[in-house]
Design an enzyme around this catalytic site. Structure first.
Site, PDB file in Angstrom:
ATOM      1  N   HIS A 363       0.803  -1.222   0.000  1.00 27.27           N
ATOM      2  CA  HIS A 363       0.000   0.000   0.000  1.00 27.27           C
ATOM      3  C   HIS A 363       0.839   1.277   0.000  1.00 27.27           C
ATOM      4  CE1 HIS A 363      -3.276  -2.856   0.495  1.00 27.27           C
ATOM      5  NE2 HIS A 363      -3.948  -1.942  -0.161  1.00 27.27           N
ATOM      6  N   GLU A 604     -11.709 -10.408  -6.555  1.00 25.78           N
ATOM      7  CA  GLU A 604     -10.268 -10.404  -6.288  1.00 25.78           C
ATOM      8  C   GLU A 604      -9.752 -11.756  -5.795  1.00 25.78           C
ATOM      9  OE1 GLU A 604      -9.357  -7.037  -3.761  1.00 25.78           O
ATOM     10  OE2 GLU A 604     -11.035  -7.402  -2.449  1.00 25.78           O
ATOM     11  N   ASP A 628      -5.021  -7.942  -5.684  1.00 26.08           N
ATOM     12  CA  ASP A 628      -5.177  -9.179  -4.926  1.00 26.08           C
ATOM     13  C   ASP A 628      -5.400 -10.368  -5.842  1.00 26.08           C
ATOM     14  OD1 ASP A 628      -4.805  -8.676  -2.162  1.00 26.08           O
ATOM     15  OD2 ASP A 628      -6.561  -7.383  -2.245  1.00 26.08           O
ATOM     16  N   CYS A 675     -10.264  -1.881 -10.691  1.00 23.39           N
ATOM     17  CA  CYS A 675      -9.724  -0.805  -9.862  1.00 23.39           C
ATOM     18  C   CYS A 675      -8.368  -1.181  -9.261  1.00 23.39           C
ATOM     19  CB  CYS A 675     -10.703  -0.420  -8.769  1.00 23.39           C
ATOM     20  SG  CYS A 675     -11.122  -1.787  -7.687  1.00 23.39           S
TER      21      CYS A 675
HETATM   22  C1  PEP Z   1      -7.004  -4.785  -5.347  1.00 23.94           C
HETATM   23  O1  PEP Z   1      -6.818  -5.751  -4.617  1.00 23.94           O
HETATM   24  O2  PEP Z   1      -6.755  -4.784  -6.571  1.00 23.94           O
HETATM   25  C2  PEP Z   1      -7.558  -3.530  -4.805  1.00 23.94           C
HETATM   26  C3  PEP Z   1      -7.935  -2.572  -5.598  1.00 23.94           C
HETATM   27  O3  PEP Z   1      -7.622  -3.394  -3.460  1.00 23.94           O
HETATM   28  P1  PEP Z   1      -6.382  -3.175  -2.470  1.00 23.94           P
HETATM   29  O4  PEP Z   1      -5.184  -2.837  -3.295  1.00 23.94           O
HETATM   30  O5  PEP Z   1      -6.757  -2.065  -1.546  1.00 23.94           O
HETATM   31  O6  PEP Z   1      -6.276  -4.477  -1.783  1.00 23.94           O
HETATM   32 MG    MG Z   2      -7.741  -5.832  -2.664  1.00 25.40          MG
END
Ligand code: PEP
Ligand code: MG
Length: 757
Positions: A363, A604, A628, A675
């Protein structure tokens, strides 16, 4: 054997530099294996040869002088094939290369084992004996095990030298590459500023003192405080513990005496170091030497020193001079950076980010991309406490750092920085133009928000909606669960700012690598554990408060969408919808005028891919979380730099799963978006557009880049490319095909390189 192995590794681990580490290896291995010779050769990049770096048994004069070119002699052969060679009589082997200086003519038996780190051969460890006999299987296995364990230690010792501009054999070097993983694309040239957690002796950087007298005063004051504490504890313990244990505090007090540890620290401060660095260095040296003691009791004393010095460090840091000085071109470095650490740097000074831990989809890396700051992740071998103030070039495209840059390399990168600025200026002009392909197919680009207050920036880039608002951020920054009204206020801000554009709010996605300090989750496998919707369905009170806050915030606005993360089966969705409906009814009964929001499911997990139709039928839209999904499909932890090279959204399995989801969602007539970070990679975006996504949602900084690339390509060409890559069986081949298409479409080179591999 295991005991001895552990012992040697521990000793080597505590060595202060590369040469002492190697000396420990040769002495201990020779002793444990009862051989007559043990030597270590290391590959020196600058000399392009293996240099004899340490030996017990060969002539001393040869150490540091003898070298073998690649493939030369038995050592060269071991390195070349990255395989052990075990010989009864080395001199009989055709590759035997006799070097007089070493005096090895009397040794017949030879066992050479490569030292391999991250697939590259760092060097060779050799044992030799007069007797003509092959080393037995057990001996060979021992040396292989040892060498595998030592490779990492040797690599980081080498890196410590390299960052100071010195090769293993002591030559001055420049342009040393430290490999990591790309976190955010771009190039930065600047000085490293190390941020480190408090009261952690192991991460304090070495820095020059700005004012020696002041540093001495800080140190004396800190010592004084610790002495007082010790005396207090001593008094308090009277009558409570045995006298011998109480005596320990006496020992502590003595350690702090002016002629012991304290003197060493003061000497270093007088030599020009700041107090914290001086203290940490002295402490670590003592900790290491105690840890190496054979006696259990003495070894335990290492813990005492650590405890005592950590206390002094604590007071030193309270002295108020922890605040780092950020240079105009700060490259922020930390073992594990947090969003708060990034936020502390004045925005115009932060030019680059380096995290020793983590990987391209951690993140922190996602945050860095949102901020548009070039970032390298997972540079695991860098010596954190030797980096402060060092000049480096950060190449966020390749995911590497270049230490001690030479004039030529520096100039080359300065040109790239200029090119980058020109490119960005060009992208600015696209802001108000629609995102349509060269043959007028309209593509909708939305943004991901939440990691920082990036509303203004997103709107400024021409975003047409929010595809993912990561609601966990206000939760991460709080000291307890934020109340329904507190949440509603935050959500209202987002909804109002984007209205009438849609804002997709994801319900709380904690667990995995996102932990709340006030709601700790301790698990062996956090990414396969209690995460996302699994947590919130087990705590309906948390889920309901959040849903109510979202809907309350949407009063009078009609742009809220709600999305559920980490879904693995239909029951989770059914239960979540029940709770959402109930919350809606209650709010309406309370007199609020709100529209029931569209609900979506994130795809995901592999399980969700194969249930796209069932899941999509329950809701209004689906959105692929490719970060994910890639991690779970490929079984590659998105935070682990060791396996980062395996993490690729261009893997054919990932692409075909994504394409499957698009087609299934379309078959049941539901909107489909993506996303994950993949949508923000211009090359990947072209493929996704060809697959037929309704929406691509990405970090704000990527949006203009993606727009520019999509505008320069036709939908037909993109579909042709998609057809081609779906036939391919390898991520690298896909990447190359995509790059070639972008090249043919005249896309700028800086838009072709990217953070996903
Ligand atoms: C993902 O897993 O692609 C996602 C958009 O969520 P995060 O990156 O917050 O896990
Ligand atoms: Mg995710």
């Amino acid at each position: 054997m295991l005991e001895q192995l552990r012992d040697i590794v521990q000793q080597v681990n505590s060595a202060r530099d590369l040469l002492s580490a190697l000396d420990i290896i040769v002495v201990r291995v020779r002793e444990v294996m009862a051989t007559q010779v043990c030597s270590v050769y290391l590959f020196d990049n600058d000399m392009n040869a293996h240099v004899l770096m340490a030996s017990k048994g060969l002539r001393k004069e040869a150490v540091g002088h003898v070298s073998l070119e690649i493939g030369e002699g038995l050592v060269g052969l071991v390195a070349k094939h990255a395989e052990p060679i075990n010989l009864k009589d080395a001199s009989m082997h055709p590759s035997f290369h006799y070097i007089q200086e070493t005096g090895e003519e009397s040794f017949h038996s030879f066992l050479g084992v490569p030292i391999i780190h991250h697939r590259s051969v760092l060097g060779v460890v050799v044992v030799q004996h007069e007797q003509e006999r092959r080393f037995d299987e057990g001996e060979e296995a021992f040396l292989i095990t040892l060498s595998a364990q030592l490779a990492g230690v040797i690599a980081s010792a080498e890196a410590t030298g390299a960052i100071a501009g010195i090769s293993p054999s002591g030559q001055k070097i420049s342009d040393t590459v430290f490999a990591g993983v790309s976190g955010a694309s771009g190039v930065a040239i600047g000085e490293m500023v190390v941020v480190f957690p408090k009261a952690n002796l192991f991460q304090v950087p070495i820095r020059p003192a700005r004012d020696i007298d002041k540093e001495i005063n800080y140190f004396s004051a800190a010592l004084h405080k610790v002495r007082e504490d010790m005396r207090d504890i001593y008094e308090r313990l009277a009558g409570q513990v045995a006298d011998e244990e109480r005596q320990l505090f006496d020992v502590y007090l003595h350690m702090l005496d002016d002629d012991a540890l304290a003197k060493e620290v003061l000497d270093r401060i007088k030599g020009g170091h700041w107090a914290q660095g001086a203290l940490a260095e002295v402490a670590l040296e003592h900790i290491r030497s105690f840890e190496m003691m054979p006696d259990d009791y003495l070894r335990e004393r290492a813990v005492d020193i650590k405890d005592l010095c950590s206390r002094v460090l604590f007071y030193l840091q309270q002295g108020g001079q922890v605040q780092a000085e950020y240079s105009e071109n700060t490259i922020l470095v930390g073992e594990e950076l947090t969003p708060a650490m990034l936020a502390e740097v004045p925005e115009n000074k932060l030019k680059g980010i380096v995290s020793l831990k983590g990987s391209g989809n951690s993140h922190v890396a996602i945050l860095a991309r949102t901020m548009g700051i070039p970032t390298v992740m997972g540079v695991v071998d860098l010596p954190i406490n030797r980096l402060d103030g060092k000049k480096v070039i950060l190449d966020g495209y390749k995911g590497e750092l270049i230490g001690n840059p030479s004039e030529i390399v520096r100039r080359r990168y300065e040109n790239t920085v200029k090119e980058q600025a020109e490119l960005n200026a060009g992208l600015e002009e696209l802001k108000d133009l629609p995102c349509s392909t060269a043959d007028n197919h309209r593509v909708h680009l939305w943004v991901n928000t939440g990691l920082i207050a990036d509303v203004a920036r997103s709107l400024d880039q021409g975003a047409e909606g929010v595809g993912l608002f990561r609601t966990e951020v206000p939760f991460l920054l709080s000291e307890r669960f934020p109340s329904e009204h507190e949440q509603a206020e935050i959500y209202r801000e987002q909804l109002e700012a984007f209205s009438p554009l849609p804002v997709t709010m994801r319900t709380l996605d904690i667990g995995g690598d996102k932990a709340l300090s006030y709601f700790p989750i301790k698990e062996e496998n956090p990414f396969l554990g209690w995460r996302g919707i699994r947590v919130t369905l087990d705590h309906p009170e948390i889920f309901t408060a959040q849903i109510r806050a979202m809907m309350r915030a949407s009063e009078g606005l009609a742009n809220l969408q709600i999305m559920l993360p980490m879904v693995s089966n239909v029951n989770e969705v059914k239960l979540a919808i029940q709770l959402i409906k109930r919350a809606y009814r209650e709010l309406v009964q309370e007199g609020l005028s709100i529209k029931y929001p569209p609900i979506g499911v994130m795809i995901e997990l592999p399980a969700a891919v194969y249930q796209t139709k069932s899941l999509a039928s329950l809701v209004d839209f689906v959105s692929i979380g490719s970060n994910d999904l890639t991690q779970y499909l490929l079984a590659v932890d998105r935070n682990n730099p060791r396996v980062a090279s395996l993490y690729s959204a261009f893997h054919p399995a990932v692409l075909s799963a994504i394409y499957h989801v698009v087609r299934e969602a379309q078959e049941v007539g539901k909107l489909v978006s993506i996303c994950g970070e993949m949508a923000g990679d211009p090359g990947a975006a072209v493929l996704l557009m060809a697959m037929g996504f309704d929406v691509l949602s990405m970090n704000a900084a990527s949006l203009p880049k993606v727009k520019s690339v999509i505008r320069s390509i036709s939908r037909g060409a993109a579909q042709e490319l998609l057809g081609q890559v779906l036939q391919m069986d390898d991520a690298q081949a896909v990447r190359s095909a995509v790059d070639l298409t972008l090249y043919n479409a005249g896309v700028d080179r800086l838009l072709r390189s990217s953070h996903i591999h």
